[in-house]
Scaffold this motif. Sequence first.
Motif, PDB file in Angstrom:
ATOM      1  N   MET A  77       1.175  -1.522  -0.184  1.00  0.00           N
ATOM      2  CA  MET A  77       0.113   0.004  -0.429  1.00  0.00           C
ATOM      3  C   MET A  77       0.652   1.193   0.177  1.00  0.00           C
ATOM      4  SD  MET A  77      -3.392   0.418   0.060  1.00  0.00           S
ATOM      5  CE  MET A  77      -4.135   1.980  -0.376  1.00  0.00           C
ATOM      6  N   ASP A  78       2.059   1.295   0.075  1.00  0.00           N
ATOM      7  CA  ASP A  78       2.834   2.174   0.734  1.00  0.00           C
ATOM      8  C   ASP A  78       3.399   3.143  -0.357  1.00  0.00           C
ATOM      9  OD1 ASP A  78       2.764   2.339   3.663  1.00  0.00           O
ATOM     10  OD2 ASP A  78       4.269   1.730   3.773  1.00  0.00           O
ATOM     11  N   ALA A  79       3.867   2.024  -1.594  1.00  0.00           N
ATOM     12  CA  ALA A  79       4.342   2.112  -2.958  1.00  0.00           C
ATOM     13  C   ALA A  79       3.271   2.978  -3.176  1.00  0.00           C
ATOM     14  CB  ALA A  79       5.127   0.912  -3.352  1.00  0.00           C
ATOM     15  N   PHE A  80       1.752   2.218  -3.106  1.00  0.00           N
ATOM     16  CA  PHE A  80       0.858   2.449  -3.929  1.00  0.00           C
ATOM     17  C   PHE A  80       0.279   3.841  -4.247  1.00  0.00           C
ATOM     18  CE2 PHE A  80      -3.646   2.502  -4.351  1.00  0.00           C
ATOM     19  CZ  PHE A  80      -4.291   2.423  -5.668  1.00  0.00           C
ATOM     20  N   ILE A  81       0.288   4.170  -2.529  1.00  0.00           N
ATOM     21  CA  ILE A  81      -0.208   6.059  -2.496  1.00  0.00           C
ATOM     22  C   ILE A  81       0.782   6.780  -2.923  1.00  0.00           C
ATOM     23  CG2 ILE A  81      -0.616   6.979  -0.525  1.00  0.00           C
ATOM     24  CD1 ILE A  81      -3.310   5.492  -1.192  1.00  0.00           C
ATOM     25  N   GLY A  82       1.843   6.360  -3.072  1.00  0.00           N
ATOM     26  CA  GLY A  82       2.978   7.086  -3.209  1.00  0.00           C
ATOM     27  C   GLY A  82       3.276   7.625  -4.929  1.00  0.00           C
ATOM     28  N   SER A  83       2.685   6.390  -5.254  1.00  0.00           N
ATOM     29  CA  SER A  83       2.463   6.658  -6.763  1.00  0.00           C
ATOM     30  C   SER A  83       1.029   7.764  -6.989  1.00  0.00           C
ATOM     31  CB  SER A  83       2.582   4.993  -8.015  1.00  0.00           C
ATOM     32  OG  SER A  83       1.813   4.974  -7.208  1.00  0.00           O
ATOM     33  N   ILE A  84       0.156   7.066  -6.805  1.00  0.00           N
ATOM     34  CA  ILE A  84      -0.320   8.368  -6.098  1.00  0.00           C
ATOM     35  C   ILE A  84      -0.628   9.314  -6.644  1.00  0.00           C
ATOM     36  CG2 ILE A  84      -3.070   8.494  -5.536  1.00  0.00           C
ATOM     37  CD1 ILE A  84      -3.322   6.539  -7.281  1.00  0.00           C
ATOM     38  N   GLU A  85       0.476  10.161  -4.933  1.00  0.00           N
ATOM     39  CA  GLU A  85       0.669  11.264  -4.596  1.00  0.00           C
ATOM     40  C   GLU A  85       1.429  11.931  -5.166  1.00  0.00           C
ATOM     41  OE1 GLU A  85       0.113  10.352   0.335  1.00  0.00           O
ATOM     42  OE2 GLU A  85       2.254  10.399  -0.990  1.00  0.00           O
ATOM     43  N   GLY A  86       2.505  10.858  -6.137  1.00  0.00           N
ATOM     44  CA  GLY A  86       4.101  11.585  -7.082  1.00  0.00           C
ATOM     45  C   GLY A  86       2.646  11.945  -7.635  1.00  0.00           C
ATOM     46  N   ALA A  87       1.960  11.423  -8.495  1.00  0.00           N
ATOM     47  CA  ALA A  87       0.765  12.153  -9.587  1.00  0.00           C
ATOM     48  C   ALA A  87       0.068  13.058  -9.338  1.00  0.00           C
ATOM     49  CB  ALA A  87       0.043  10.149 -10.030  1.00  0.00           C
TER      50      ALA A  87
END
Length: 211
Positions: free
Chosen positions: A165-175
């Motif tokens: 989940m951390d990597a997934f949410i990080g990619s959303i925040e990055g976008a």
Amino acid sequence: MPSNLSERELSDLDFTDTVVMRQVPSYDAIDPSQRLLKQLDTLMDGIALQVEFGTADSKLWRLLAGFYLAAERPRDYNDLVRKHLATFGRPLQLDQPAVSFVLPVKVNFDDIPKLDMVRSACASPGGAALDFSAVRRLSAGGLIALSELFGALIGLPQHPQLRGMDAFIGSIEGALKAGQGTREMQELLAAYRRYAAAKPLHSDECKAAVA
């Protein structure tokens, strides 16, 4: 020239005795499921014999324990647990893994598990897990369905593990920070943050809370 039996020799032949042949069991008329269960019973009897001899193979003990539970034989199961404790000095454990919902590389609306499925899996002995490790893209429908799921999860008495989940949410925040995000991404991030705030044990340690 072939020889022939004389009438005297023919009269000496005795046709009164009947030879009884043992009938080979026929399974053609037996329901296939019943035949499989009979075969399973035979196999489990063999495993039970090995256990009786004190086999150290833990897989055999667990197989037999699982069979007793599935066959609703609590007395045999309890006897097996006590025998395991006496033999090895430790309890027999049947560790059950979490029911895992693995999301694909691209997540569409139908790829998000339904709330009832997650609720039932959470109530199982091993709990449930939502695995985001492989996710790289989400359609607009997938984002909407996932936002709705996070909103509904707050009301559950038991909660799934969230893997990756951390990597997934990080990619959303990055976008979103790069200006490449969408309204659906913003709504998903907000739904996740509400869930995380309401249920702080939302990651892998949730299994301990459920067990």
